[in-house]
Design an enzyme around this catalytic site. Structure first.
Site, short mmCIF file in Angstrom:
data_model
loop_
_atom_site.label_atom_id
_atom_site.label_comp_id
_atom_site.label_asym_id
_atom_site.label_seq_id
_atom_site.Cartn_x
_atom_site.Cartn_y
_atom_site.Cartn_z
N THR A 21 3.90 0.61 -1.22
CA THR A 21 5.02 -0.29 -0.94
C THR A 21 6.17 0.12 -1.84
O THR A 21 6.09 1.11 -2.57
CB THR A 21 4.63 -1.76 -1.22
OG1 THR A 21 4.58 -1.97 -2.64
CG2 THR A 21 3.27 -2.10 -0.62
N CYS A 22 7.25 -0.67 -1.80
CA CYS A 22 8.42 -0.30 -2.60
C CYS A 22 8.16 -0.44 -4.10
O CYS A 22 8.91 0.10 -4.91
CB CYS A 22 9.63 -1.15 -2.21
SG CYS A 22 9.35 -2.93 -2.36
N ASN A 23 7.08 -1.15 -4.48
CA ASN A 23 6.82 -1.37 -5.90
C ASN A 23 5.47 -0.86 -6.38
O ASN A 23 5.07 -1.13 -7.50
CB ASN A 23 6.87 -2.88 -6.22
CG ASN A 23 8.28 -3.39 -6.25
OD1 ASN A 23 9.18 -2.71 -6.74
ND2 ASN A 23 8.50 -4.57 -5.71
N HIS B 170 -7.99 -7.80 -8.05
CA HIS B 170 -6.65 -7.23 -7.99
C HIS B 170 -6.11 -7.23 -6.56
O HIS B 170 -4.96 -7.64 -6.32
CB HIS B 170 -6.65 -5.81 -8.54
CG HIS B 170 -5.32 -5.13 -8.42
ND1 HIS B 170 -4.31 -5.30 -9.33
CD2 HIS B 170 -4.83 -4.29 -7.45
CE1 HIS B 170 -3.26 -4.60 -8.95
NE2 HIS B 170 -3.55 -3.99 -7.81
N SER C 295 3.33 -9.07 -7.39
CA SER C 295 4.61 -8.51 -6.95
C SER C 295 5.71 -8.77 -7.96
O SER C 295 5.63 -9.71 -8.77
CB SER C 295 5.01 -9.12 -5.60
OG SER C 295 4.05 -8.84 -4.61
N GLN D 33 6.49 -9.93 2.20
CA GLN D 33 6.31 -8.60 2.77
C GLN D 33 4.95 -7.98 2.47
O GLN D 33 4.39 -7.26 3.27
CB GLN D 33 7.40 -7.65 2.24
CG GLN D 33 8.81 -8.00 2.67
CD GLN D 33 9.03 -7.74 4.14
OE1 GLN D 33 9.27 -8.66 4.90
NE2 GLN D 33 8.93 -6.50 4.55
N GLN E 153 2.45 -5.43 4.55
CA GLN E 153 2.36 -4.03 4.16
C GLN E 153 0.91 -3.60 3.91
O GLN E 153 0.51 -2.50 4.30
CB GLN E 153 3.22 -3.80 2.91
CG GLN E 153 4.71 -3.92 3.18
CD GLN E 153 5.52 -4.02 1.89
OE1 GLN E 153 5.07 -4.56 0.88
NE2 GLN E 153 6.74 -3.50 1.93
N GLY F 182 20.50 1.13 5.89
CA GLY F 182 19.09 1.00 6.25
C GLY F 182 18.92 -0.10 7.27
O GLY F 182 19.76 -1.01 7.38
N ALA F 183 17.82 -0.04 8.01
CA ALA F 183 17.56 -1.06 9.02
C ALA F 183 16.07 -1.31 9.17
O ALA F 183 15.61 -1.77 10.22
CB ALA F 183 18.17 -0.65 10.37
N GLY F 184 15.30 -1.01 8.11
CA GLY F 184 13.86 -1.23 8.15
C GLY F 184 13.49 -2.64 7.74
O GLY F 184 14.32 -3.57 7.84
#
Length: 413
Positions: A47-49, A92, A102, A109, A113, A182-184
């Site tokens: 994911t983004c993190n 976890h 998060s 999200q 994901q 962006g458009a995701g």
């Protein structure tokens, strides 16, 4: 059992360290994991993190050594990862799916994901047993937490936090010109959180132009191609960058040229992409303020404080679910013993029935039934009696006590 490796915003001390590491880890894990002889299943979650890999393995030690070797190959001098196994891995994953691990606590999200990563692994044939049960259970726990608590109510996503950060930095967004690159998924969440803000001009730019048009329509804005990015930046008060590109999209040249057209006007750029899609040097341009994922920390802390009681409720649910799993695992041992006893008894029954059938024509029916029942009982009890006598001779009285309990032979007072 289960082993997992994790590189997250918290273990890396922020998101900056994730920029180069995560893409390399994803590539390396994709090549190495299928070749691991002790690994029967695996799921990669990115994911983004975070970057995480979960494996079902016959040898925890070799799986841990594999993960340690992989991370040291990519980041030899850094300690930005950690490895978990069995119960710690399960806890976890439950916390991740519930949004407790998060940057923005309770974010919406992450469950989607994780589900997408799991489905992809199933479709590719990497999951078929233990991890199927684990991820199905984790997603069910995530659903329970979202149903029974208010953990995910309000601004609980990177996209919503980015909008909140913009308001912290420049105040009311009413009348401001906004560009979304962006458009995701994250860009879509940003768009939803901008609805009702009475914005001025809204521009959406994306590599896939048709998707930019869809998102722009949701905001009553306009779509432009990436080729017109400089024009969009020049007209903006805020640029929100959320593309899925593996390299910078908004470059020094774009912003320099844009600012030359409006030198005295402040520009706020918030980049929530991993890896970052805005060149770092942009921050040195006069009147340009560049924020990134690490800048969301203050929003994250504020968010966590608002949800303190809900976090406690979610942690309690996770502990309950882990206790259920522990109980099921304990019962599973008994179920395995019962299964083996059942097989043994069925075998005795079949053999004695076969013997009785062979005597049916020559033996008296009453005598035959008596012999059959006696033979079945003797065959069942023979090993039991032998082992009880051996245990008693050896002083293992707990074995005899267990037999008394199992057969309900306790003397009533």
């Amino acid at each position: 059992m289960i082993v997992s490796m994790h590189v997250t915003h918290s273990s890396a001390g922020g998101t900056a360290a994730l920029n180069d590491v995560v893409p390399s880890l994803e590539e390396e894990a994709g090549k190495r994991l299928p070749l691991m002889p002790s690994v029967s299943e695996y799921v990669i979650v990115r994911t983004c993190n975070r970057f995480e890999a979960y494996v079902a393995t016959s040898d925890n030690a070799s799986a841990k050594a594999f993960f340690d070797s992989m991370i040291r190959t990519i980041v030899p001098s850094s300690n930005i990862s950690y490895i978990l196994e069995d119960k710690d891995t399960i806890r976890h994953l439950f916390r991740v799916v519930c949004g407790l691990d998060s940057l923005i606590v309770g974010e919406d999200q992450i469950q989607h994901q994780v589900r997408e990563s799991y489905i992809r692994a199933k479709e590719e044939g990497h999951v078929n047993g233990m991890l199927t049960r684990l991820f199905d259970k984790a997603l069910a726990v995530g659903k329970r937490v979202r149903t029974e608590t208010a953990l995910n109510k309000g601004a609980v996503s990177v996209g919503s936090a980015a909008v909140e950060l913009a308001e912290d930095r420049i105040g009311d967004l009413g009348g401001k010109s906004i560009t979304i690159l962006g458009a995701g998924d994250i860009a879509s969440v940003i768009a939803k959180n901008l609805v009702g803000k009475n914005l001025g001009t809204v521009i959406v730019s994306n590599r896939t132009y048709s998707r930019a048009i869809e998102l722009a329509d949701e905001l009553g804005g306009k779509a432009v191609s990436m080729a017109r990015m400089t024009d969009a930046v020049a007209d903006s008060d805020v640029v929100l960058v959320a593309t899925g590109a593996p390299h910078p999209v908004l470059r020094m040249g774009h912003v320099t040229e844009a600012m030359e057209r409006r030198p005295d006007r402040h520009l706020l750029i918030i980049d929530v992409s991993i890896p970052r899609n805005t060149e770092d040097d942009v921050a040195g341009i006069p009147n340009v303020e560049l924020e990134n994922m690490d800048s969301l920390q203050s929003i994250a802390m504020r968010n966590a404080e608002r949800r303190r009681s809900e976090i406690a409720s979610a942690e309690k649910i996770i502990s309950e679910e882990l206790a259920k799993i522990a109980a099921e695992q304990k019962e599973q041992y008994a179920n395995d013993v019962i299964r083996r006893i059942g097989i043994m008894l069925a075998d005795i029954r079949e053999r004695e029935l076969a013997t009785a059938r062979s005597r049916m024509e020559s033996a008296d029916e009453s005598e035959l039934l008596d012999d059959l029942s006696r033979a079945v009982v003797n065959k069942i009890a023979a090993e039991l009696y032998k082992n009880l006598r051996e245990a008693s001779r050896d002083g293992r009285m707990e074995t005899c006590a267990a037999a008394v309990e199992l057969f309900g032979l306790e003397e009533s007072e």
